[in-house]
Write an enzyme that holds these catalytic residues in place. Structure first.
Site, PDB file in Angstrom:
ATOM      1  N   GLU A  58      -2.315 -15.156   1.134  1.00 58.67           N
ATOM      2  CA  GLU A  58      -2.719 -14.206   2.175  1.00 58.67           C
ATOM      3  C   GLU A  58      -4.213 -14.297   2.444  1.00 58.67           C
ATOM      4  OE1 GLU A  58      -2.638  -9.393   3.163  1.00 58.67           O
ATOM      5  OE2 GLU A  58      -1.700 -10.137   1.336  1.00 58.67           O
ATOM      6  N   SER A 109       0.817  -1.214   0.000  1.00 59.05           N
ATOM      7  CA  SER A 109       0.000   0.000   0.000  1.00 59.05           C
ATOM      8  C   SER A 109       0.851   1.265   0.000  1.00 59.05           C
ATOM      9  CB  SER A 109      -0.926   0.017   1.218  1.00 59.05           C
ATOM     10  OG  SER A 109      -1.866  -1.023   1.163  1.00 59.05           O
TER      11      SER A 109
END
Length: 401
Positions: A246, A131
């Site tokens: 994930e 991010s």
């Protein structure tokens, strides 16, 4: 479908329980009982990983040739359930759960030989550089740029919400290596040493006054091209592969099942306004039953994903589906926990009762962490790709919309 537990799994459960009883130290247990996030305190989580590594159990989901256990999907589910039941802290997932499987799938032989043993042993602690301030769920809009310079890339830019970057000595990250064309086609996946000159880590202190996430700045940071995973400008393919682990590699169902059992034990000693047991209240019982049926369905879906991943197959949209179901069930179960504890979830009271038996006294950890767990669970439908994004992936991949 045969729902009976195989005999070998019952013996395996006894083996796991014996190991946990013998190995979990008071310090590690305290950290596990008080952890309300995906991330346990680093010191205790790494101490626990070293104990598991010595046993050969640090990465049950890895192929056996790379240090995995060779367990069946059923054994892995039993292990995950017993970890929660024993209140062991979760291991830090960026290395074991994300980077390791990604390297097994896309790394060079040299990268595997160097990094995988260090991930297993805990010698390397990894953080995830995805991010950015302007690129969260829309990750393809990332701007951190890596310019080619001989045998190196030179990185400039910033990453944010980088969990445990202030503890990590390694990072896997996505960088832009081309500005023209489709955004996804100009991204490259790199591995870097956090001690490289030009890296600045600034912890972000949360409302709980604990720095868990960080912002990381890159000022002419040189990374050798041998640390690239996959081809240049094809990092989006590598990143999507990592995200299947994930999102789809999580063990939501075992933990949720244990949490619901504990809530039923607490409710048996909670009194309603009418004077009866909360466990016998039809509205409360219906909520629990609804959650239990969905957790059971989720557990079989998780096993399907683990079977696919173990066989080297891409589970596709199933990863997005389990991320949605698991996180939203987690939110419902933690909300039910607040409802079950009532005022005890706000301020711990010595007369409260604990799961583990109708007469057992409730330690302060459970009531103290119930509200924190509820609040933290509000974020789980956002991180790892928001559930709205996951629904979009399912609509495109499955429904062709």
């Amino acid at each position: 479908m045969d729902l009976k537990v195989p005999e070998q799994e019952r013996h395996f459960r006894e083996e796991v329980r014996a190991f946990l009883d013998e190995s979990l130290t008071p310090e590690i247990l305290e950290a596990g009982r008080k952890t309300t996030s995906v991330f346990a305190p680093v010191k205790e989580a790494m101490a626990w990983q070293r104990l598991l590594h010595a046993k050969g159990w640090a990465a049950p989901h890895w192929p056996k040739e790379y240090g995995g256990t060779g367990w069946s999907v059923g054994q892995r589910a039993v292990f995950a359930e017993e970890l929660v039941r024993a209140e062991a802290p979760p291991l830090i997932p960026m290395g074991l759960q994300m980077c390791g499987p990604c390297l097994i799938g896309f790394g060079t032989e040299e990268q595997k030989a160097h990094y995988l043993p260090r991930i297993l042993s805990g010698e390397d602690i990894w953080c995830q550089g995805y991010s950015e301030p302007g690129a969260g769920s829309d990750l393809a809009s990332l701007k951190t740029f890596a310019e080619s310079d001989g045998d190196d890339y030179v990185i400039n830019g910033t990453k944010i919400w980088t969990t445990y970057a202030h503890h990590a000595n390694r990072m896997f990250l996505l960088v832009r290596t081309r500005r023209d064309g489709k955004p996804q086609a100009g991204i490259t996946f790199l591995l870097l040493d956090m001690n490289t000159p030009g890296i600045t880590v600034e912890p972000i202190v949360g409302l709980d006054e604990v720095p868990e996430q960080c912002q990381v700045f890159f000022d002419n940071v040189r990374v050798p091209k041998r640390n690239r995973v996959g081809e240049e400008n094809d990092g989006w393919t590598v990143a999507k592969y990592l995200l299947t682990f994930e999102r789809g590699g999580q063990d939501y169902a075992p933990a949720l099942g244990v949490q619901l059992q504990r809530l039923k034990q607490i409710a048996a000693r909670q009194t309603t306004a009418g004077g009866g047991s909360l466990r016998d209240d039809p509205v409360w019982a219906h909520k629990v039953a609804a959650c239990e049926s969905e957790v059971l369905a989720l557990s079989f879906t998780e096993k399907r994903i683990k079977s696919a991943l173990s066989a080297g197959k891409d589970p596709g949209a199933l990863s997005s589906m389990t991320k949605i179901l698991g996180t939203e069930l987690q939110q419902r179960v933690t909300e039910l926990g607040i409802e079950t504890l009532g005022s005890q979830a706000l301020v711990w009271q010595p007369q409260a009762l604990v799961p583990g038996g109708d007469e057992a006294p409730l330690g302060p950890e459970y009531a103290l962490t119930a509200m924190a767990a509820y609040l933290n669970a509000r974020a789980c439908s956002i991180y790892g790709g928001s559930n709205e994004v996951q629904r979009g992936i399912i609509a495109k991949a499955v429904l062709g919309l």
